[in-house]
Design an enzyme around this catalytic site. Structure first.
Site, PDB file in Angstrom:
ATOM      1  N   TRP A 107       7.944  -5.899   4.714  1.00  0.00           N
ATOM      2  CA  TRP A 107       6.879  -4.949   4.377  1.00  0.00           C
ATOM      3  C   TRP A 107       7.484  -3.572   4.191  1.00  0.00           C
ATOM      4  O   TRP A 107       8.635  -3.341   4.590  1.00  0.00           O
ATOM      5  CB  TRP A 107       5.786  -4.938   5.484  1.00  0.00           C
ATOM      6  CG  TRP A 107       4.478  -4.398   4.963  1.00  0.00           C
ATOM      7  CD1 TRP A 107       3.944  -3.164   5.207  1.00  0.00           C
ATOM      8  CD2 TRP A 107       3.575  -5.059   4.069  1.00  0.00           C
ATOM      9  NE1 TRP A 107       2.763  -3.021   4.523  1.00  0.00           N
ATOM     10  CE2 TRP A 107       2.508  -4.166   3.808  1.00  0.00           C
ATOM     11  CE3 TRP A 107       3.555  -6.298   3.442  1.00  0.00           C
ATOM     12  CZ2 TRP A 107       1.442  -4.478   2.963  1.00  0.00           C
ATOM     13  CZ3 TRP A 107       2.494  -6.615   2.592  1.00  0.00           C
ATOM     14  CH2 TRP A 107       1.456  -5.712   2.380  1.00  0.00           C
ATOM     15  N   ASP A 157       4.441   6.382   1.647  1.00  0.00           N
ATOM     16  CA  ASP A 157       3.188   7.141   1.713  1.00  0.00           C
ATOM     17  C   ASP A 157       2.009   6.253   2.142  1.00  0.00           C
ATOM     18  O   ASP A 157       2.216   5.110   2.571  1.00  0.00           O
ATOM     19  CB  ASP A 157       2.910   7.826   0.365  1.00  0.00           C
ATOM     20  CG  ASP A 157       2.648   6.838  -0.770  1.00  0.00           C
ATOM     21  OD1 ASP A 157       2.601   5.602  -0.534  1.00  0.00           O
ATOM     22  OD2 ASP A 157       2.480   7.291  -1.912  1.00  0.00           O
ATOM     23  N   GLU A 160       2.152   2.956   0.669  1.00  0.00           N
ATOM     24  CA  GLU A 160       3.341   2.178   0.978  1.00  0.00           C
ATOM     25  C   GLU A 160       4.320   2.214  -0.184  1.00  0.00           C
ATOM     26  O   GLU A 160       4.924   1.210  -0.554  1.00  0.00           O
ATOM     27  CB  GLU A 160       2.934   0.738   1.345  1.00  0.00           C
ATOM     28  CG  GLU A 160       1.551   0.720   1.973  1.00  0.00           C
ATOM     29  CD  GLU A 160       1.281  -0.368   2.973  1.00  0.00           C
ATOM     30  OE1 GLU A 160       0.935  -1.457   2.553  1.00  0.00           O
ATOM     31  OE2 GLU A 160       1.396  -0.097   4.184  1.00  0.00           O
ATOM     32  N   GLU A 317     -11.566  -3.594  -1.449  1.00  0.00           N
ATOM     33  CA  GLU A 317     -10.611  -2.484  -1.449  1.00  0.00           C
ATOM     34  C   GLU A 317     -10.758  -1.665  -2.729  1.00  0.00           C
ATOM     35  O   GLU A 317     -10.851  -0.446  -2.688  1.00  0.00           O
ATOM     36  CB  GLU A 317      -9.193  -3.077  -1.353  1.00  0.00           C
ATOM     37  CG  GLU A 317      -8.071  -2.080  -1.296  1.00  0.00           C
ATOM     38  CD  GLU A 317      -6.722  -2.794  -1.213  1.00  0.00           C
ATOM     39  OE1 GLU A 317      -6.343  -3.491  -2.193  1.00  0.00           O
ATOM     40  OE2 GLU A 317      -6.046  -2.671  -0.184  1.00  0.00           O
TER      41      GLU A 317
HETATM   42  C1  BGC Z   1      -2.670   0.051   1.056  1.00  0.00           C
HETATM   43  C2  BGC Z   1      -2.567   0.744   2.395  1.00  0.00           C
HETATM   44  C3  BGC Z   1      -3.382  -0.009   3.437  1.00  0.00           C
HETATM   45  C4  BGC Z   1      -3.054  -1.489   3.452  1.00  0.00           C
HETATM   46  C5  BGC Z   1      -3.972  -2.267   4.359  1.00  0.00           C
HETATM   47  C6  BGC Z   1      -2.311  -1.410   1.203  1.00  0.00           C
HETATM   48  O1  BGC Z   1      -2.440  -2.062  -0.040  1.00  0.00           O
HETATM   49  O2  BGC Z   1      -1.806   0.673   0.125  1.00  0.00           O
HETATM   50  O3  BGC Z   1      -3.046   2.053   2.324  1.00  0.00           O
HETATM   51  O4  BGC Z   1      -3.135   0.555   4.702  1.00  0.00           O
HETATM   52  O5  BGC Z   1      -3.170  -2.001   2.159  1.00  0.00           O
HETATM   53  O6  BGC Z   1      -5.314  -2.082   4.028  1.00  0.00           O
END
Ligand code: BGC
Length: 361
Positions: A107, A157, A160, A317
């Site tokens: 990750w 960031d 990620e 999301e």
């Molecule tokens: C996002 C992160 C988030 C994670 C879990 C990722 O795809 O970029 O901001 O913390 O998913 O929700």
């Protein structure tokens, strides 16, 4: 059931016995993991709607997970003190299994913002309900020592990405977290003095290098782009308050470049699942408008969030219409399956914005 009630129900039902909040229970790449960043905002949402027990359990879980790593943090801090450059793989992770173990899947794991956001949310919860969740001191002190020592180091960031950069939203999260840790009054005098000078260092660095010629915050030091995560530097983190010209210009620029028809993109070059609008980011923009007294604008973002729910009330999301890079969507569907739904952070942000606006149903 109203979306407020459904959001509370989803979050309570899915909270692990350990206290961790899963990011999204069934999504292939997130299943089994809890992020400090997501969890902190989820806890803020339920804390505002009276789920004190749930938020307490999350904060106690974070404090245990972070406090258990005090030895690792102290070793990292002394290695850095001797001038050693520490590989990012040896830093604390950004997500943990629901039992609080470091995961063994690959990750983009080195992210500092979640530790700051956790401290911020813990203090908000403590102030709101008039007491500090029991047993959290060691975790708070450990997180504060970690952030104090490493805030200036580049890391991934909020999304990620870009581990080689110093991201202004990350700096804002750490700034808020260290202020919260000092205000909680559990740091030693030495820790508190060091955290306070880190807070000043962050504010100085952002003032010198984090603001574009246009007067708004930059995605990372050296970039002229914006990113919707910068909204949090205004509300709730207050690195620049809404009344400050930089705060106002940042919200205005994010809205101008990244908001469309009530939804908000992460950044213009986003290609993840084709680069759709994120439900939780509409929550951050609405939150900023609500605090700035722009109630109608804030309500518009709340309504858009609600309109993205599935027939059973779950919030995703991101949504697949009006994509920035439609040709890049299929590769993510092939790789990870359908977009994460429900995403608990989306529900957490719905709860925050609904509370800001006094919407209870
Ligand atoms: C996002 C992160 C988030 C994670 C879990 C990722 O795809 O970029 O901001 O913390 O998913 O929700």
């Amino acid at each position: 059931m109203s979306l407020v009630a459904h959001s509370l129900d989803v979050i309570k039902r899915l909270q692990a016995p350990s206290g961790a909040y899963p990011a999204s229970p069934t999504f292939s790449a997130y299943r089994g993991y809890s992020w400090l960043r997501d969890g902190a905002f989820i806890a803020e949402g339920v804390s505002r709607h009276g789920d004190v027990t749930g938020a307490d359990a999350f904060h106690a879980w974070c404090a245990r997970v972070v406090g258990d790593r005090a030895g690792q943090v102290d070793t990292l801090v002394s290695r850095a003190g001797r001038g050693e450059e520490i590989p990012s793989a040896e830093m604390l992770p950004t997500r943990f299994t629901l039992d609080g173990v470091d995961g063994d899947d690959d990750w983009w794991d080195f992210q500092l913002d979640g530790y700051g956001t956790w401290l911020w949310a813990l203090r908000e919860h403590a102030t709101r309900h008039g007491r500090l969740a029991p047993g959290v001191e060691k975790g708070v002190r450990t997180a504060a020592r970690y952030l104090t020592a490493f805030w200036h180091v580049p890391c991934y960031d909020w999304w990620e990405e870009h581990v080689e950069q110093r991201h202004v939203a990350t700096l804002g999260s750490v700034h808020a977290g260290l202020r919260a840790a000092v205000a909680l009054g559990v740091l030693s005098a030495t820790e508190s003095a060091a955290a306070t000078s880190a807070v000043e260092g962050i504010a100085d660095l952002v003032a010198r290098e984090g603001v574009t010629e246009g007067g708004f915050l930059r995605k990372w030091l050296g970039s002229d782009a914006v990113d919707a995560s910068l909204l949090a530097c205004v509300e709730p983190f207050g690195l620049y308050p809404a009344g400050h010209p930089v705060g106002a210009a940042t919200v205005a620029e994010v809205e101008r470049q990244l908001a469309r028809d009530g939804g908000v993109y992460r950044y213009l070059a986003d290609t993840f699942y084709g680069g759709g609008r994120w439900v939780l980011l509409a929550g951050f923009l609405g939150w900023n408008h609500a605090r700035a007294g722009r109630r109608d604008d804030a309500l518009r973002y709340l309504a858009w969030m609600a309109a993205q729910a599935t027939p059973s009330g779950d919030l995703p999301e991101q949504v697949p219409d009006l994509l920035l890079a439609p040709e890049r969507r299929q590769e993510w569907l092939d790789r990870w399956g359908p977009v994460a739904t429900p995403l608990l952070w989306s529900h957490g942000m719905y709860l925050v914005l609904a509370d800001e606006l006094g919407v209870t149903a």
